[in-house]
Design a protein around this motif. Structure first.
Motif, PDB file in Angstrom:
ATOM      1  N   ILE A   1       0.847  -1.191   0.000  1.00  0.00           N
ATOM      2  CA  ILE A   1       0.000   0.000   0.000  1.00  0.00           C
ATOM      3  C   ILE A   1       0.886   1.245   0.000  1.00  0.00           C
ATOM      4  O   ILE A   1       1.727   1.426   0.885  1.00  0.00           O
ATOM      5  CB  ILE A   1      -0.955   0.022   1.210  1.00  0.00           C
TER       6      ILE A   1
ATOM      7  N   LYS B   1      -1.402  -1.437  -4.103  1.00  0.00           N
ATOM      8  CA  LYS B   1      -2.616  -0.638  -3.927  1.00  0.00           C
ATOM      9  C   LYS B   1      -2.178   0.813  -3.858  1.00  0.00           C
ATOM     10  O   LYS B   1      -1.460   1.218  -2.938  1.00  0.00           O
ATOM     11  CB  LYS B   1      -3.330  -1.042  -2.637  1.00  0.00           C
TER      12      LYS B   1
ATOM     13  N   TYR C   1      -2.731   4.967  -3.817  1.00  0.00           N
ATOM     14  CA  TYR C   1      -3.622   6.050  -3.412  1.00  0.00           C
ATOM     15  C   TYR C   1      -3.003   7.395  -3.778  1.00  0.00           C
ATOM     16  O   TYR C   1      -1.793   7.582  -3.653  1.00  0.00           O
ATOM     17  CB  TYR C   1      -3.860   6.031  -1.896  1.00  0.00           C
TER      18      TYR C   1
ATOM     19  N   LYS D   1      -2.521   2.349   6.983  1.00  0.00           N
ATOM     20  CA  LYS D   1      -2.169   1.050   6.412  1.00  0.00           C
ATOM     21  C   LYS D   1      -1.020   1.142   5.406  1.00  0.00           C
ATOM     22  O   LYS D   1      -0.459   0.121   5.010  1.00  0.00           O
ATOM     23  CB  LYS D   1      -3.387   0.441   5.709  1.00  0.00           C
ATOM     24  N   ALA D   2      -0.708   2.377   4.962  1.00  0.00           N
ATOM     25  CA  ALA D   2       0.306   2.551   3.908  1.00  0.00           C
ATOM     26  C   ALA D   2       1.709   2.409   4.464  1.00  0.00           C
ATOM     27  O   ALA D   2       2.028   2.948   5.526  1.00  0.00           O
ATOM     28  CB  ALA D   2       0.140   3.911   3.251  1.00  0.00           C
TER      29      ALA D   2
END
Length: 408
Positions: free
Chosen positions: A28, A59, A61, A92-93
C-alpha cells in the motif's frame, strides 16, 4: 489558530492510538503533491510508472483536495486530504511519496508511525531554501519544549527515509538545507527525479509532442502551429513586483509583438504556484502573443512543447535543458534576490545555461536571436547538464522502485 492546533493534536493522538491495532502493508503506497492542489510533479510520474510497470502489485492512493479528483487515473484510489476516514486508510500505507512536505501533501495529522517517507522534491536547487535561506533564523529547529512535543505528536518533526537527487551538488544541498528532516548522504537516492524521465523519454517523440501541444492550444486558446516561449519566474519570499512581458513600456511591447508575429511565436507566462495564490493573478492576455497562465498545468508537458525557456533563479531551466533547447535567465532583481530575499547557492556565472541579463531590452534581443535559430550556448548548456544533472538518465522511477519498493 489555537483551536486548530488543539484539533490537530487530538486527532493525531487518536491516529496514534489506532495505529497500535492497524498493521501497515508493504503493497500500500500513498502519493501527494503541491499541498493537495495539483495532480502533478514527481509523485505523479512515479505513480504512473508503477501503474504501468507493476499492474496489480500495489494498492495505490493519491491524496489531494476534492477539486482534483477527476484528474486521477484509473487504477488509483483518490483520497480527500485531511478527512478522518482518509487517515484511517493512510495508517495502512507503508510508503508515502511527497514533493512539498509530508504534512502539506499527505495529511496534517500524524498518520506516520512506522511508515517510510520518500521526498521527491519539486525543483532542483539553485535558490537557497529551508535551513540555507538568507538570514535563516532557526525556525525549523524548534527549541521550545512544548512546541517540540506538539510537533512530535502531530508528526511535524517526522524524519524522512530517502531523498531523490539529480547530482552530487544536489546531495550536498539536501544535506545542509534539510537537516531538520534527517537528511544525510546515506539517505540520498542518487537516481534523478521521476518527472525528468518523461522529458528524456519523449524528447524526440513527435506523436507525444503534437498531442500535448494540441491539448494546451485548446486549453489556453492559441494556434498550435506557433512556436512557444515559456516564461516561468520563481517564487519570491518578499512582496516584490514580478516582471511580466505583459507590462513592458510601449516601445518594448511593440518591438516584442513584432518579433513574435514575424516568427509565428507566442509567450506563455506561468507564475510560481505560491505567487499566483498570493497575488490572485488573472489569466490576462495581450492580443494573441502573450498569455498569462493562471490555471493548474503540468510544467513538464509545457517544457516538452516549448522552444525557449525563460526564468530567473528557478531550477526549472535544468529540467528544460534535458531537451537540449535554449534558455534565457531574466535576472532583473539579481542582487536583491541573492542578498535579501532568499539567496542563491551559486552566482549566475556558475549556473547560467544560456544568455542572462537584467535588462528587458537585451532579453528581447535574445528572444529574437533564438527564434531565428541563432543559438550561441549549446556547449554551455551541455556543460551545465553534466554538472547539475549527473544522475539523470531517464531511469529515476525504475531505480526508486528497486531501492524503496524492492521491485527488482
Amino acid at each position: 489558530r489555537r483551536v486548530g492546533m488543539i484539533r490537530n493534536l487530538l486527532i493525531s493522538l487518536l491516529y496514534s492510538f489506532l495505529s497500535i491495532f492497524i498493521k501497515r502493508k508493504d503493497n500500500i503506497i500513498a502519493f501527494g503533491s503541491w499541498a493537495g492542489e495539483m495532480y502533478a510533479d514527481n509523485s505523479k510520474y512515479l505513480l504512473e510508472y508503477i501503474l504501468k510497470n507493476y499492474p496489480g502489485r500495489f494498492k495505490l492512493y493519491w491524496v489531494g483536495n476534492k477539486s482534483i479528483e477527476n484528474s486521477i487515473p484509473q487504477g488509483v484510489t483518490f483520497l480527500e486530504k485531511d478527512k478522518l476516514s482518509t487517515g484511517i486508510i493512510l495508517l495502512k500505507a507503508k510508503c508515502f511519496f511527497c514533493t512539498q512536505m509530508h504534512r502539506a501533501d499527505i495529511c496534517k495529522y500524524n498518520v506516520y508511525q512506522g511508515c517510510k517517507i520518500i521526498y521527491l522534491d519539486h525543483g532542483l536547487a539553485i535558490k537557497r531554501w529551508a535551513m540555507d535561506i538568507v538570514n535563516y533564523n532557526g525556525e525549523l529547529e524548534e527549541k521550545n519544549i512544548v512546541k517540540r512535543i506538539y510537533h512530535f505528536v502531530t508528526g511535524e518533526s517526522k524524519k524522512y527515509d530517502y531523498f531523490a537527487t539529480s547530482s552530487p551538488l544536489m546531495d550536498k544541498v539536501y544535506c545542509s538545507s534539510l537537516k531538520y528532516r534527517g537528511s544525510s548522504i546515506e539517505k540520498m537516492l542518487q537516481c534523478g527525479i521521476p518527472r525528468n524521465d518523461y522529458l528524456i523519454d519523449n524528447k524526440d517523440n513527435q506523436e507525444e509532442i503534437l498531442r500535448i501541444k494540441d491539448k494546451y492550444s485548446k486549453l489556453l486558446g492559441f494556434d498550435k502551429n506557433k512556436k512557444i516561449v515559456l516564461y516561468v519566474p520563481t517564487y519570491r519570499k518578499k512582496e516584490t513586483e514580478r516582471k511580466s512581458f505583459a507590462s513592458l513600456n510601449s516601445f518594448e511591447e511593440q518591438r516584442l509583438a513584432q518579433i513574435l508575429k514575424q516568427n509565428n511565436a507566442i509567450i506563455l507566462e506561468k507564475g510560481h504556484f505560491v505567487t499566483q495564490k498570493r497575488k490572485n493573478e488573472s489569466g490576462a492576455r495581450i492580443e494573441d502573443y502573450i498569455i498569462n497562465i493562471n490555471i493548474p498545468v503540468d510544467i513538464q508537458e509545457l517544457d516538452l512543447i516549448s522552444d525557449i525557456h525563460i526564468t530567473d533563479y528557478s531550477g526549472s531551466f535544468l529540467d528544460f535543458i534535458l531537451l537540449d533547447k535554449p534558455v534565457i535567465h531574466y535576472i532583473y532583481d539579481y542582487e536583491y534576490y541573492r542578498d535579501i530575499d532568499t539567496g542563491l547557492y551559486y552566482p549566475i556565472e556558475e549556473y547560467a545555461a544560456g544568455f542572462y541579463s537584467k535588462e528587458s531590452t537585451e532579453v528581447i534581443d535574445e528572444i529574437e536571436r533564438l527564434l531565428k535559430h541563432n543559438d550561441r550556448f549549446v556547449e554551455r548548456r551541455h556543460k551545465i547538464r553534466n554538472v547539475f544533472l549527473e544522475y539523470e538518465d531517464g531511469t529515476a522511477s525504475k531505480r526508486i522502485c528497486n531501492k524503496v519498493l524492492h521491485c527488482n
